[in-house]
Design an enzyme around this catalytic site. Sequence first.
Site, PDB file in Angstrom:
ATOM      1  N   ARG A  58       2.858  14.868  37.373  1.00  0.00           N
ATOM      2  CA  ARG A  58       2.353  15.603  38.469  1.00  0.00           C
ATOM      3  C   ARG A  58       1.369  14.958  39.669  1.00  0.00           C
ATOM      4  O   ARG A  58       1.518  15.154  40.793  1.00  0.00           O
ATOM      5  CB  ARG A  58       1.665  16.886  37.973  1.00  0.00           C
ATOM      6  CG  ARG A  58       1.214  17.797  38.876  1.00  0.00           C
ATOM      7  CD  ARG A  58       0.690  19.167  38.196  1.00  0.00           C
ATOM      8  NE  ARG A  58      -0.408  18.797  37.623  1.00  0.00           N
ATOM      9  CZ  ARG A  58      -0.813  19.740  36.585  1.00  0.00           C
ATOM     10  NH1 ARG A  58      -0.472  20.991  36.305  1.00  0.00           N
ATOM     11  NH2 ARG A  58      -2.183  19.367  35.981  1.00  0.00           N
ATOM     12  N   ARG A  89     -16.819  10.430  60.113  1.00  0.00           N
ATOM     13  CA  ARG A  89     -16.109  11.580  59.952  1.00  0.00           C
ATOM     14  C   ARG A  89     -14.975  11.571  60.927  1.00  0.00           C
ATOM     15  O   ARG A  89     -15.162  11.564  62.362  1.00  0.00           O
ATOM     16  CB  ARG A  89     -16.808  12.845  60.086  1.00  0.00           C
ATOM     17  CG  ARG A  89     -15.979  14.021  59.557  1.00  0.00           C
ATOM     18  CD  ARG A  89     -17.064  15.138  59.651  1.00  0.00           C
ATOM     19  NE  ARG A  89     -16.303  16.570  59.468  1.00  0.00           N
ATOM     20  CZ  ARG A  89     -16.081  17.448  60.509  1.00  0.00           C
ATOM     21  NH1 ARG A  89     -16.243  16.878  61.622  1.00  0.00           N
ATOM     22  NH2 ARG A  89     -15.458  18.751  60.175  1.00  0.00           N
ATOM     23  N   LYS A 113      -2.017  19.625  43.256  1.00  0.00           N
ATOM     24  CA  LYS A 113      -3.569  19.948  42.435  1.00  0.00           C
ATOM     25  C   LYS A 113      -4.434  19.278  43.431  1.00  0.00           C
ATOM     26  O   LYS A 113      -5.133  18.102  42.963  1.00  0.00           O
ATOM     27  CB  LYS A 113      -3.011  19.311  41.321  1.00  0.00           C
ATOM     28  CG  LYS A 113      -4.430  19.756  40.183  1.00  0.00           C
ATOM     29  CD  LYS A 113      -3.913  19.717  38.730  1.00  0.00           C
ATOM     30  CE  LYS A 113      -5.030  19.892  37.835  1.00  0.00           C
ATOM     31  NZ  LYS A 113      -5.396  21.342  37.654  1.00  0.00           N
ATOM     32  N   GLU A 173      -1.285  33.257  39.742  1.00  0.00           N
ATOM     33  CA  GLU A 173      -1.769  32.658  38.554  1.00  0.00           C
ATOM     34  C   GLU A 173      -3.017  33.129  38.372  1.00  0.00           C
ATOM     35  O   GLU A 173      -3.781  33.707  39.178  1.00  0.00           O
ATOM     36  CB  GLU A 173      -1.349  31.046  38.769  1.00  0.00           C
ATOM     37  CG  GLU A 173      -1.998  30.471  39.911  1.00  0.00           C
ATOM     38  CD  GLU A 173      -1.791  29.128  40.141  1.00  0.00           C
ATOM     39  OE1 GLU A 173      -1.378  28.408  39.478  1.00  0.00           O
ATOM     40  OE2 GLU A 173      -1.962  28.650  41.508  1.00  0.00           O
TER      41      GLU A 173
HETATM   42  N1  PDD Z   1      -6.696  23.661  36.024  1.00  0.00           N
HETATM   43  N2  PDD Z   1      -2.769  26.760  37.894  1.00  0.00           N
HETATM   44  C1  PDD Z   1      -4.103  26.500  38.332  1.00  0.00           C
HETATM   45  C2  PDD Z   1      -4.537  26.890  39.785  1.00  0.00           C
HETATM   46  C3  PDD Z   1      -4.888  25.400  37.945  1.00  0.00           C
HETATM   47  O1  PDD Z   1      -5.943  24.936  38.210  1.00  0.00           O
HETATM   48  C4  PDD Z   1      -4.312  24.863  36.354  1.00  0.00           C
HETATM   49  C5  PDD Z   1      -5.234  23.962  35.941  1.00  0.00           C
HETATM   50  C6  PDD Z   1      -3.311  25.417  36.000  1.00  0.00           C
HETATM   51  C7  PDD Z   1      -2.695  24.969  34.570  1.00  0.00           C
HETATM   52  O2  PDD Z   1      -2.240  23.520  34.746  1.00  0.00           O
HETATM   53  P1  PDD Z   1      -2.254  22.415  33.213  1.00  0.00           P
HETATM   54  O3  PDD Z   1      -1.569  23.274  32.130  1.00  0.00           O
HETATM   55  O4  PDD Z   1      -1.582  21.533  33.885  1.00  0.00           O
HETATM   56  O5  PDD Z   1      -3.639  22.383  33.070  1.00  0.00           O
HETATM   57  C8  PDD Z   1      -2.567  26.476  36.524  1.00  0.00           C
HETATM   58  C9  PDD Z   1      -7.253  22.715  35.267  1.00  0.00           C
HETATM   59  C10 PDD Z   1      -7.304  22.962  33.846  1.00  0.00           C
HETATM   60  C11 PDD Z   1      -8.648  22.751  35.876  1.00  0.00           C
HETATM   61  O6  PDD Z   1      -8.958  22.933  37.157  1.00  0.00           O
HETATM   62  O7  PDD Z   1      -9.770  22.569  35.410  1.00  0.00           O
END
Ligand code: PDD
Length: 287
Positions: free
Chosen positions: A52, A101, A151, A183
């Site tokens: 990912r 910047r 992410k 989510e």
């Molecule tokens: N967050 N959706 C969002 C918006 C997230 O930030 C996360 C994970 C998940 C779940 O993804 P995974 O199963 O790969 O952890 C779904 C992490 C844990 C965090 O920001 O701390």
Amino acid sequence: MTRTVYVNGDYLPEDQARVSVFDRGFLMADGVYEVTSVLGGKLVDFDGHMVRLARSLAELDLAAPATPEELLAIHRELLRLNDVTDGMVYLQITRGAPADRDFAFPDPAVTPSTLVLFTQSKPGLADSPLARTGIKVISIEDIRWGRRDIKTVQLLYPSMGKMMAKKAGCDDAWMVEDGHVTEGTSNNAYIVRGKTIVTRHLGNEILAGITRAAVLRFAREAQMQVEERAFTIDEARAADEAFVTSATTFVMPVVEIDGTPVGAGTPGPVARRLREIYLEESRKVAI
Ligand code: PDD
């Protein structure tokens, strides 16, 4: 014991680690991250997180500062140096620190990306008391940007959502867009209707959780029915069970949505079973 962190090739005491004020992660949230959980001193689903990460980097045209093998070695060294048995490793890559910047991306040949990793030790992580009681969530509008599949470190709205939940006496918020749950603030959301587990289909609207992929695989292997489709908050409130998944919470039952108890208002059998299976299987394959 002072925590040792990793910054651009160096292992340093946390109070000596430095990132430039011109870093684009700091100025523009121009960066991506991963959180990998640690159980029994081993990394859970490390390969999934690296796949990912590579995708997040590619989507933002950000160069990878290290190979997955090198990143694995850094993760392991940090666990060793900080004596972490249970907890997590946080990894962040930003587009580095150009001279000034500027909205335009810097030339990666001149401005290398910034790589930071640190550990958070959480002894007994898998035995969280919250997993026995379940969590309460509120629903809030999802006003995040349109590429939630990447992410990125833009976590202001998820943080605000957590604060809205806290203010309401709850633990977390589920975000809703066009009438459907996307989510949780930092987790994927699920409901259970009868024998069927329902969770939103993948797309730009949500993060493809690594825990989600594993949990759905285990559920299908255990002959449970899975439907990947959008659901509304009303459908969730009327469901038999609800839960969330993430690398930091594993499978966490949700027992209340907007003040309405879900099912019996206690962690349901599907969520409890999936948590057990997930922890058991993840420990077996952790590296
Ligand atoms: N967050 N959706 C969002 C918006 C997230 O930030 C996360 C994970 C998940 C779940 O993804 P995974 O199963 O790969 O952890 C779904 C992490 C844990 C965090 O920001 O701390």
